[in-house]
Write an enzyme that holds these catalytic residues in place. Structure first.
Site, mmCIF file in Angstrom:
data_model
loop_
_atom_site.group_PDB
_atom_site.id
_atom_site.type_symbol
_atom_site.label_atom_id
_atom_site.label_comp_id
_atom_site.label_asym_id
_atom_site.label_seq_id
_atom_site.Cartn_x
_atom_site.Cartn_y
_atom_site.Cartn_z
ATOM 1 N N GLY A 69 0.825 -1.198 0.000
ATOM 2 C CA GLY A 69 0.000 0.000 0.000
ATOM 3 C C GLY A 69 0.852 1.237 0.000
ATOM 4 O O GLY A 69 2.066 1.173 -0.178
ATOM 5 N N ASN A 70 0.209 2.372 0.151
ATOM 6 C CA ASN A 70 0.964 3.615 0.317
ATOM 7 C C ASN A 70 0.240 4.511 1.302
ATOM 8 O O ASN A 70 -0.889 4.238 1.693
ATOM 9 C CB ASN A 70 1.218 4.295 -1.022
ATOM 10 C CG ASN A 70 -0.045 4.818 -1.645
ATOM 11 O OD1 ASN A 70 -0.695 5.702 -1.115
ATOM 12 N ND2 ASN A 70 -0.422 4.238 -2.780
ATOM 13 N N ARG A 71 0.897 5.574 1.701
ATOM 14 C CA ARG A 71 0.466 6.333 2.860
ATOM 15 C C ARG A 71 -0.660 7.324 2.602
ATOM 16 O O ARG A 71 -1.019 8.066 3.500
ATOM 17 C CB ARG A 71 1.655 7.100 3.451
ATOM 18 C CG ARG A 71 2.648 6.227 4.199
ATOM 19 C CD ARG A 71 3.840 7.060 4.582
ATOM 20 N NE ARG A 71 4.794 6.326 5.392
ATOM 21 C CZ ARG A 71 4.944 6.508 6.700
ATOM 22 N NH1 ARG A 71 4.223 7.380 7.352
ATOM 23 N NH2 ARG A 71 5.834 5.804 7.374
#
Lengths: 241, 241
Positions: free
Chosen positions: A38-40
């Protein structure tokens, strides 16, 4: 005269009568039924842009990755997706009827080459190598189409912000790009943000502020640039006749 | 007589006077300032267990990975962490003074061998290989210590649940393991769940139900098993004198 005609047709509702498509949040790429890359992105900026576009009079469709955010009041439709490929399908289906597309989602660049159908068991003492493949570039794909909405991209960078942003603008065929510096109390998961806007022959720095205020200023600039470059109806009014 | 002595010292507050440490949520392993490897744990089960332990009279410390959940009322202390290594440090610091440790966090098995200090730029057309290394096994590390709290582990499996759970129980030196089947409307991000409990010489299936109800039943079983195997004070009362 052009200015007057535009003002008359838009009033203070800069996006009245326009369909705005906004993407928001991260995408998650599953490795197996449990794990993912995922990413932030929290989705806050994209949701704030959707809310600002509603305030400016637009009919807004919001395509959201996995986020924990309530749909802003007045958004006509929200489509929830998980992966980049799912987001691409939703965006391409909606883009055909959109006048403006603001790509605020932090789309994952890569996904695993294979998704394991069952949870990958840990093999004690062994290192693991994960083979990734490139994801489709959603907004660049739109930029290559002959007819496409006014395209606003985002560039979240940790350094060389202006250089990467201008490169992205040209390479992907965008009408505008909003660049923000992430890290050091700015960007992901923070309420505050700072944006620099770039277009082919100009640019503008928006002052640091809350995402909802920045989103409102961004939407004003999008409406202004859209009117200058795309509002052919308004231009027609001004043509000699 | 043992039963009476235990009932007298615990009353209906099965965990009164005991310190319970609960871990909850996922861990996220950063690849760069933007991307990470995560897992689907919402933290709901761990937070429900913390709340149930408070209701049973315990002094509860909650160590939480990245979740979007409010701290249950009555929890004495909450420590927020992101990575597995951070979670390990928090747990090991707290475990020395805990009577019971319930490891409900879905701890990431692997982390990247290197964390890039700046956002990794996409190289068009190139595949990417990600080298991962094993994370420490937090609860197994406690199980190897001479003195450790009563250890309750979790096993989230998509198949062969009982086999994997019993293997984990023995291999990691746990006192009890709670196994749940994930997927098909159960487990991660769902309100409902179903748990099967295993200990060295027995086991018990808890009926499917809301996580808060399951957590309450689990805490009852933990208190019961703890009394039988660890409450040496109560046993001393029952010894001939």
């Amino acid at each position: 005269q052009l200015r007057d005609a535009v003002a008359a047709s838009f009033g203070s509702d800069e996006l009245r009568g326009l369909r705005v498509l906004v993407s928001a949040g991260p995408t998650y790429e599953d490795l197996d039924p449990v794990r993912f890359i995922g990413n932030r992105s929290s989705g806050k900026m994209g949701f704030a842009i959707a809310a600002a576009a509603v305030r400016a009079g637009a009919e807004v469709t919001l395509v959201a990755g996995p986020v924990h955010l309530a749909t802003p009041a007045g958004v006509a439709r929200r489509i929830d997706v998980r992966s980049t490929v799912q987001m691409q399908a939703a965006i391409y289906a909606e883009a055909a009827r959109a006048d403006i597309f603001v790509s605020a989602a932090a789309v994952g660049d890569y996904r695993p080459q294979e998704v394991a159908p069952h949870k990958i068991k840990k093999q004690a003492g062994e290192a693991l190598s994960l083979a990734l493949q490139e994801n489709p570039d959603i907004i660049a794909g739109l930029g290559r189409q002959r007819q496409h909405p006014f395209l606003v991209g985002f560039a979240a960078e940790t350094r060389d912000v202006a250089r990467y942003a201008r490169d992205k603008l040209a390479r992907k065929g965008l009408d505008m790009i909003a660049a923000n510096r992430v890290g050091e109390g700015l960007g992901f998961d923070m309420a505050d943000n700072a944006l620099s806007l770039f277009w082919a022959d100009g640019g503008l720095d928006l002052p640091q502020g809350p995402k909802c205020e920045l989103a409102w200023q961004l939407v004003q600039q999008i409406a202004h640039r859209y009117r200058l470059t795309r509002a052919t109806g308004a231009v027609a009014v001004d043509s000699p006749a």
